[in-house]
Design a protein around this motif. Structure first.
Motif, PDB file in Angstrom:
ATOM      1  N   THR A 156       0.821  -1.223   0.000  1.00 10.15           N
ATOM      2  CA  THR A 156       0.000   0.000   0.000  1.00 10.15           C
ATOM      3  C   THR A 156       0.851   1.269   0.000  1.00 10.15           C
ATOM      4  O   THR A 156       0.306   2.369  -0.082  1.00 10.15           O
ATOM      5  N   TYR A 166      -5.459  -8.275   4.232  1.00 11.09           N
ATOM      6  CA  TYR A 166      -6.526  -7.353   3.863  1.00 11.09           C
ATOM      7  C   TYR A 166      -6.082  -5.897   4.014  1.00 11.09           C
ATOM      8  O   TYR A 166      -5.532  -5.505   5.045  1.00 11.09           O
ATOM      9  N   ARG A 174      -9.070  -3.856  -0.405  1.00 17.95           N
ATOM     10  CA  ARG A 174      -8.682  -4.955  -1.296  1.00 17.95           C
ATOM     11  C   ARG A 174      -8.247  -6.158  -0.480  1.00 17.95           C
ATOM     12  O   ARG A 174      -7.557  -6.014   0.531  1.00 17.95           O
ATOM     13  N   GLU A 175      -8.686  -7.346  -0.882  1.00 18.41           N
ATOM     14  CA  GLU A 175      -8.088  -8.567  -0.349  1.00 18.41           C
ATOM     15  C   GLU A 175      -6.774  -8.788  -1.085  1.00 18.41           C
ATOM     16  O   GLU A 175      -6.730  -8.755  -2.319  1.00 18.41           O
TER      17      GLU A 175
END
Length: 399
Positions: free
Chosen positions: A162, A365, A384-385
């Protein structure tokens, strides 16, 4: 007067003896499973969740019978208080005095690391849940160790996925879990191709109550660096995010990134709506029958949804049941052979033990803290998974 026994009679007697012995073995009344957890101390809430999830997992997977292969399951629960010496002693007691077929544990990474050589000494399987230190399936690993819990590197890879750019500072605890986590975070940023730069690391004592000094050092290190400026908190136990937020990191354009935590902690994050992070499990994210049962049954029994360590305990139960079904005699060598590469059901879906290091491969997750929360447990929304295939987890053990 002597009574003569004919050869035929002797053969019948011998056959009956063998049959009786075999029947006695087959009718062995129970499988013994030791569950070791730090039920007192700073991580006691994690341990209690793990125990609850483990027992509910056994219940679900046996249809409430609490037996496998016609043999009852006996769970022996021991509290290591998060102390490595006690964890080591209790595992030896479980294997030696209690004759446990399999052990599961423990909460603290320090205690789990101390337990690994005991499994090797007794040549018995130890399923590690939920301790996360990478060394467990890395340099301290041995062939009797399997881990259903996520590793620090899996946490780090999820978080790194991320963070595409900017500047990162870390605050964590000064023990094996924290140091492994930050080491993993650095490597994960490189492995995922992130351009984010690690600017500063702070290692605070586990029982720290005043975060002013370490936070200010992080603020000073980050304040003039490229944006976004992220202060990532990696903390086991009560999370200090609110205390750090009180010091107003936004003055320096710094965004807090807390990572996932237990529900009672995340309940206190309502003021951070929109903040993103990654987590091992949140009850509303996985969509499968086991998780549906766990959520519904946990709410029915405890008036609250299951937490991340509850799911972890249930995952460990899934591994135990699958292993005993594949190797019903519970002999160690057959268990090890059955478990290498074995798939098993969990509230997160199907997991599998990687053959090389026995780490369970699993999704993570990416979450966002909700702005509009409908009730006290409606905390996160799924961004998002992150599938296991997107987490390039290195093999670190010396097999």
């Amino acid at each position: 007067m002597k009574h003569l026994v004919s050869p035929l009679s002797a053969a019948i007697v011998a056959a009956l003896a063998v049959t009786t012995a075999s029947t006695a073995y087959a009718a062995s009344p129970e499988y013994k499973i030791a569950l070791i957890a730090g039920k007192t101390g700073v991580l006691e809430s994690y341990a209690k969740e793990t125990e609850t999830g483990f027992m509910m997992g056994l219940e679900y997977l046996t249809g409430g019978k609490m037996e496998v292969n016609g043999r009852k399951l006996k769970v022996i629960v021991k509290d290591d208080q998060g102390k490595p010496d006690l964890g080591r002693a209790l595992l030896a007691e479980a294997y030696g005095d209690d004759k446990a077929d399999i052990a599961v544990g423990t909460t603290s990474s320090g205690s789990a690391l101390a337990m690994l050589p005991v499994a090797q000494e007794y040549k018995k399987v130890l399923i590690v849940e939920p301790a996360a230190a990478d060394a467990i399936t890395g340099e301290k690993w041995n062939r009797y160790i399997f881990r259903t819990g996520r590793s620090s590197m899996q946490d780090a890879l999820a978080a790194a996925s991320t963070l595409k750019a900017g500047s990162v500072g870390f605050l964590t605890q000064d023990y094996s879990f924290g140091r492994d986590a930050i080491k993993a975070a650095r490597e994960a940023l490189a492995a995922t191709g992130s351009k984010a730069q690690v600017i500063h690391e702070e290692y605070a004592p586990v029982a720290t109550a005043d975060f002013t000094a370490p936070s200010q050092r992080l603020f000073d290190a980050l304040k003039d660096k490229p944006q976004p400026r992220i202060l990532q908190i990696v903390w086991a136990g009560p999370n200090p995010m609110n205390k750090i937020a009180d010091l107003k990191p936004e003055r320096y354009g710094i965004i807090l990134s807390p990572g996932g935590n237990i529900l009672p902690v995340m309940k206190t994050w309502k003021n951070f709506a929109g903040t993103e992070g990654t987590i091992y499990y949140y009850y509303g994210f996985p969509k499968n029958k086991m998780n549906d049962w766990l959520v519904a049954e946990h709410i029915k029994r405890f008036k609250a949804p299951p937490d991340m360590f509850t799911a972890g305990g249930m995952a460990a139960a899934g591994a135990v049941i699958a292993a005993l079904q594949k190797a019903p005699g519970a002999e160690t060598e057959k268990l090890v052979a059955a478990m290498e590469g074995m798939s098993f059901e969990t509230p997160k879906g199907t997991m599998a033990f990687r053959k090389e290091d026995h780490q369970a491969l699993q999704p993570m997750y990416h979450f966002r803290i909700k702005k509009d929360q409908k009730d006290e447990w409606d905390l996160l929304e799924l961004v998002r998974e992150i599938p296991a295939s997107d987490l390039p987890l290195p093999v670190r053990n010396k097999r």
